[in-house]
Design an enzyme around this catalytic site. Structure first.
Site, short mmCIF file in Angstrom:
data_model
loop_
_atom_site.label_atom_id
_atom_site.label_comp_id
_atom_site.label_asym_id
_atom_site.label_seq_id
_atom_site.Cartn_x
_atom_site.Cartn_y
_atom_site.Cartn_z
N ASN A 1 -6.39 9.52 11.20
CA ASN A 1 -6.83 8.21 10.75
C ASN A 1 -7.92 7.69 11.68
O ASN A 1 -8.14 8.24 12.76
CB ASN A 1 -5.66 7.21 10.82
CG ASN A 1 -4.61 7.51 9.79
OD1 ASN A 1 -3.76 8.35 10.00
ND2 ASN A 1 -4.67 6.82 8.68
N CYS B 1 -2.47 14.77 6.22
CA CYS B 1 -1.54 14.90 5.11
C CYS B 1 -1.36 16.38 4.84
O CYS B 1 -2.35 17.09 4.61
CB CYS B 1 -2.08 14.19 3.87
SG CYS B 1 -1.11 14.50 2.38
N HIS C 1 -7.68 2.15 3.97
CA HIS C 1 -7.04 3.17 4.80
C HIS C 1 -8.04 4.33 4.91
O HIS C 1 -8.27 5.04 3.94
CB HIS C 1 -5.75 3.60 4.09
CG HIS C 1 -5.02 4.75 4.71
ND1 HIS C 1 -3.84 4.60 5.39
CD2 HIS C 1 -5.28 6.08 4.76
CE1 HIS C 1 -3.39 5.78 5.82
NE2 HIS C 1 -4.26 6.70 5.44
N HIS D 1 -9.72 7.74 6.95
CA HIS D 1 -9.57 8.84 7.92
C HIS D 1 -10.95 9.13 8.51
O HIS D 1 -11.97 8.93 7.86
CB HIS D 1 -8.98 10.08 7.22
CG HIS D 1 -7.50 9.98 7.05
ND1 HIS D 1 -6.60 10.72 7.78
CD2 HIS D 1 -6.76 9.18 6.25
CE1 HIS D 1 -5.37 10.40 7.42
NE2 HIS D 1 -5.43 9.46 6.49
N ARG E 1 3.97 7.03 10.75
CA ARG E 1 4.15 7.67 9.45
C ARG E 1 3.03 8.69 9.23
O ARG E 1 3.25 9.90 9.31
CB ARG E 1 4.17 6.59 8.34
CG ARG E 1 4.69 7.07 7.01
CD ARG E 1 3.66 7.76 6.16
NE ARG E 1 2.49 6.93 5.88
CZ ARG E 1 1.37 7.40 5.37
NH1 ARG E 1 1.24 8.67 5.07
NH2 ARG E 1 0.32 6.60 5.17
N ASP E 2 1.82 8.23 9.03
CA ASP E 2 0.71 9.14 8.75
C ASP E 2 0.48 10.09 9.94
O ASP E 2 0.18 11.27 9.76
CB ASP E 2 -0.56 8.32 8.48
CG ASP E 2 -1.57 9.04 7.60
OD1 ASP E 2 -1.57 10.27 7.61
OD2 ASP E 2 -2.37 8.37 6.94
N1 COA Z 1 14.13 10.14 -0.65
C1 COA Z 1 15.13 11.02 -0.46
N2 COA Z 1 15.46 11.99 -1.33
C2 COA Z 1 14.74 12.09 -2.46
C3 COA Z 1 13.69 11.20 -2.73
C4 COA Z 1 13.39 10.20 -1.78
N3 COA Z 1 12.37 9.34 -1.95
N4 COA Z 1 13.15 11.53 -3.91
C5 COA Z 1 13.84 12.57 -4.39
N5 COA Z 1 14.80 12.92 -3.51
C6 COA Z 1 15.76 14.03 -3.62
C7 COA Z 1 16.44 14.06 -4.96
O1 COA Z 1 17.60 13.27 -4.95
C8 COA Z 1 16.75 15.53 -5.10
O2 COA Z 1 17.85 15.85 -4.26
P1 COA Z 1 18.88 17.04 -4.62
O3 COA Z 1 18.07 18.30 -4.57
O4 COA Z 1 19.89 16.94 -3.53
O5 COA Z 1 19.37 16.70 -5.99
C9 COA Z 1 15.53 16.20 -4.50
O6 COA Z 1 15.00 15.24 -3.57
C10 COA Z 1 14.48 16.56 -5.51
O7 COA Z 1 14.22 15.42 -6.32
P2 COA Z 1 13.02 15.35 -7.37
O8 COA Z 1 13.00 14.01 -7.99
O9 COA Z 1 13.08 16.55 -8.29
O10 COA Z 1 11.77 15.43 -6.42
P3 COA Z 1 10.65 16.54 -6.34
O11 COA Z 1 11.18 17.79 -5.77
O12 COA Z 1 9.89 16.59 -7.62
O13 COA Z 1 9.70 15.88 -5.20
C11 COA Z 1 8.84 13.89 -4.20
C12 COA Z 1 9.05 14.67 -5.48
C13 COA Z 1 7.95 12.71 -4.54
C14 COA Z 1 10.17 13.40 -3.67
C15 COA Z 1 8.18 14.80 -3.15
O14 COA Z 1 7.11 15.51 -3.72
C16 COA Z 1 7.67 14.02 -1.97
O15 COA Z 1 8.45 13.53 -1.16
N6 COA Z 1 6.35 13.89 -1.80
C17 COA Z 1 5.75 13.08 -0.77
C18 COA Z 1 4.91 13.92 0.07
C19 COA Z 1 4.37 13.15 1.21
O16 COA Z 1 5.09 12.67 2.06
N7 COA Z 1 3.01 13.06 1.26
C20 COA Z 1 2.33 12.43 2.31
C21 COA Z 1 2.23 10.95 2.18
S1 COA Z 1 1.02 10.43 1.03
ZN ZN Z 2 -3.69 8.69 5.48
#
Ligand code: COA
Ligand code: ZN
Length: 323
Positions: free
Chosen positions: A252, A243, A210, A212, A16-17
């Site tokens: 990490n 990230c 956790h 890094h 994942r990370d």
């Molecule tokens: N899995 C799959 N799809 C998801 C989802 C999830 N967990 N969360 C939201 N979506 C989809 C929604 O259904 C929507 O789909 P659509 O455009 O087809 O309607 C779209 O994504 C946008 O949804 P929204 O709630 O508005 O999300 P957002 O655009 O504000 O993004 C996150 C928020 C949290 C989903 C996004 O910022 C994210 O994934 N961040 C994590 C980043 C990451 O991986 N960081 C590293 C690890 S710490």
């Molecule tokens: Zn990390």
């Protein structure tokens, strides 16, 4: 620290990370080969994916087949990350055993990473905890405190902030809290201060770590956390990691070196060090050109090294033949 007879839980997060910031898609079959090989080396807890929108992070578009392959391995604790309720619902459906939730103590990092205020992240976590209680097999919920020891946008993070958000996640239903040094900002003194204070504030809830290794202090930070009583650590094979929403974040701490550190001090991890090092070959063949780190892989085990699990038996044998 009196080290013998201590069990330490280590969790591999490279799938994942380690992969989330890479543009190259690591083939699903090869991810499965990696997690199987690492399980066979004794790693009983593996974070296999992240439930995020595939449009945003294509690397995790294969979450479903990966979780299915992982949950088919008896004895493996299957962990996945989720940033929101929607991701958690996918986790419930697929039957993951443990969900790592992310709330960044740094307001700016939370906005960049999950596009919302920390208050909204907390409220969503409370909804996840409520939904989890309704599941036939409730997954273990980890309230992750990202950028808790420093942030590339905000710099140092106040201890009170870590405590406030940590206690709030605990009250919202976390089974465990995790302090993450997302960008490798921490030092052992800061680790000692922060873990002690949070562990006191949320006792008896377990607090995991956790780290890094961005600036080379990763294993020193592990020792400081061990001193505070932390017994759960995340790390990644070869020190893969980073990230994409936290500038400057590198890998990490190296899993092999973490396991060697613990084993050499007589702590039990259940991991076979030689077999663990060999799992790197799967990463190397899929990510040619990718730097893999680690002292144990470079130097090998010390000559005539006796693993912690066998050391007790050898010691008994030696003392019983001594007149
Ligand atoms: N899995 C799959 N799809 C998801 C989802 C999830 N967990 N969360 C939201 N979506 C989809 C929604 O259904 C929507 O789909 P659509 O455009 O087809 O309607 C779209 O994504 C946008 O949804 P929204 O709630 O508005 O999300 P957002 O655009 O504000 O993004 C996150 C928020 C949290 C989903 C996004 O910022 C994210 O994934 N961040 C994590 C980043 C990451 O991986 N960081 C590293 C690890 S710490
Ligand atoms: Zn990390």
């Amino acid at each position: 620290m009196n080290t013998p007879d201590i069990d330490v839980r280590v969790c591999e997060v490279g799938l994942r990370d380690g992969l989330q910031a890479l543009s190259h898609f690591f083939p699903t079959e090869e991810k499965i080969a990696w997690l199987r090989a690492e399980f066979e080396a004794g790693m009983t807890e593996i974070e296999v994916t992240s439930f995020v929108p595939p449009k945003l992070v294509p690397q995790f578009a294969d979450a479903q087949p990966l979780v299915a392959a992982a949950t088919a391995i008896p004895g493996l604790t299957v962990v996945a990350l989720t940033p929101n309720l929607k991701g958690a619902e996918r986790g419930f459906e697929l039957g993951v055993h443990k969900l790592n939730y992310v709330l960044s103590v740094s307001r700016t990092h939370n906005l960049k990473n999950v596009r919302r205020e920390r208050e909204e992240s907390l409220a969503d976590f409370a909804r996840i905890a409520e939904a989890a209680r309704r599941q036939p097999r409730k997954p273990w919920l980890v309230g992750g405190l990202s950028s808790a020891l420093g942030c590339s946008y905000e710099g140092p993070i106040a201890l009170d902030e870590v405590l406030n958000w940590g206690v709030a996640l605990a009250e919202a239903g976390a089974d465990e809290l995790m302090i993450a040094d997302t960008v490798g900002y921490a030092n052992p003194a800061l680790v000692r201060r922060t873990f002690k204070a949070l562990m006191d504030a949320v006792a008896p809830l377990p607090v995991s770590a956790h780290f890094h290794d961005t600036r080379g202090l990763g294993l020193a930070n592990v020792l400081a956390a061990l001193d505070c009583g932390v017994r759960r650590f995340e790390a990644s094979l070869g020190g893969l990691g980073g990230c994409q929403f936290a500038p400057g974040a590198t890998g990490n701490i190296v899993m092999e070196d973490l396991c060697f550190l613990l084993d050499s001090m007589g702590m039990r991890t259940g991991v076979d060090l030689d077999r663990l090092v060999r799992v790197r070959e799967i990463i190397a063949r899929n990510l040619p050109g990718q730097a893999l780190f680690g002292g144990l892989a470079r130097a090998g085990l010390p000559p005539l090294y006796i693993p912690a699990a066998r050391r007790g038996a050898v010691h008994n044998q030696l003392t019983s033949t001594t007149p």
